[in-house]
Design a protein around this motif. Sequence first.
Motif: not given
Length: 398
Positions: A46-72
Amino acid sequence: PRCLRRDRAMALSLGRAHTLRAAAAPASRRWAWGAPDLAQVPGVPLNVPLFEETSAPAPQGLIPTPQTQVTTLPNGLKVVSQADTSAIATVGVVVNTGSRFETPANSGASYMLQLMAFTSTGSRSHFKMVRDIEATGAQVHATAGREQMIYSALGLKPNLKDMVEMLAETTLEGNFVEWELAEKKSYYANDIAELVNNPQQLLTEKAHTAGYTGGGLGMPLMCSAKGLAQLTPDVLGRFMEAHYTPANMVLAAAGVEHAELVSAAEAAFGSVPKASAGPAAPPKSQYTGGEYRAVAESDVTHVGIGVEGVGWNDPDFVPVCVLNMLMGGGASFSAGGPGKGMFSRLYLNVLNKYPYAMNASTANSVHSDSGLFLLHGTAPSANIGSLASVLVEGLAAM
């Protein structure tokens, strides 16, 4: 029919686009909508794919990494934010105070302030506060703890400024109207009476009282019914003046731009002067251990066995949290589907083996410089001694 032939042609074209990983199958292999007949593909794990296909690479840079900002701000208020793409903004004020900072003269003030949140202030009545909350569609909430008071509001991003103003008013301009205070005291008295119907919360409260003597973390979150009389407007006002200062508070938000939050904070909190003295240090609390017993008319007995845990900054903080979840605390038995929590150690080694055990769980209370790890068990009174021994053995075996 022509449409059926067209569908079949589509299915065949999809089928030919894939190559099976499995061993050669009989020539009578059938295809349907691009998927092979599993009966013709024997021996594929069950852990072996039935088809010899590689998944598409995840897109890079489309979802920005959340940045925590602090001001006093100049008056000491910390403003913290993290932007995201949601249409919802969650904003809250965290005050570094709670029942640990109380004394016998104002015991229960923190919980009373929780009930008085978002009522009358120096700028608007309780009625207007409620109508303004409804007009913005916000959800507001207040929670009292031993070391923090949290006031929060959730609503649409365009209403951020209004929500920050409401938070500023309820934390800095509390106006303890006599009849509103009397009404909230009736709610307070009801919560005190209902505490005995929540054994786990009651055990956690009494374990702190027994484990930490001399005030501090041993101070109860809720006062006694007789103690409600001493929670006057003057007592509550002095407690807020001492602890609700900008340098002792943090305004935090998720889902908003930092510049917008800082602008709203300056408008709502900026006029409050900086306190002459810094934030008060929490009273020292020494874990001593102890015992608490209460007699109740019940067919079952609840037992809590506590040991000193760790504080937030202790290097063993994460291991103790893992221990709590592994044994059966936290969300181990929360809703989430059949069988959730059935593989915790207390379930396997206690609930699954001892028929008299009606409950076996753990709780982990974490504070700034100490903590309390609590074993909770429920059984008929005749078996509670045996259950207590089994719980201790289970903890020692970890």
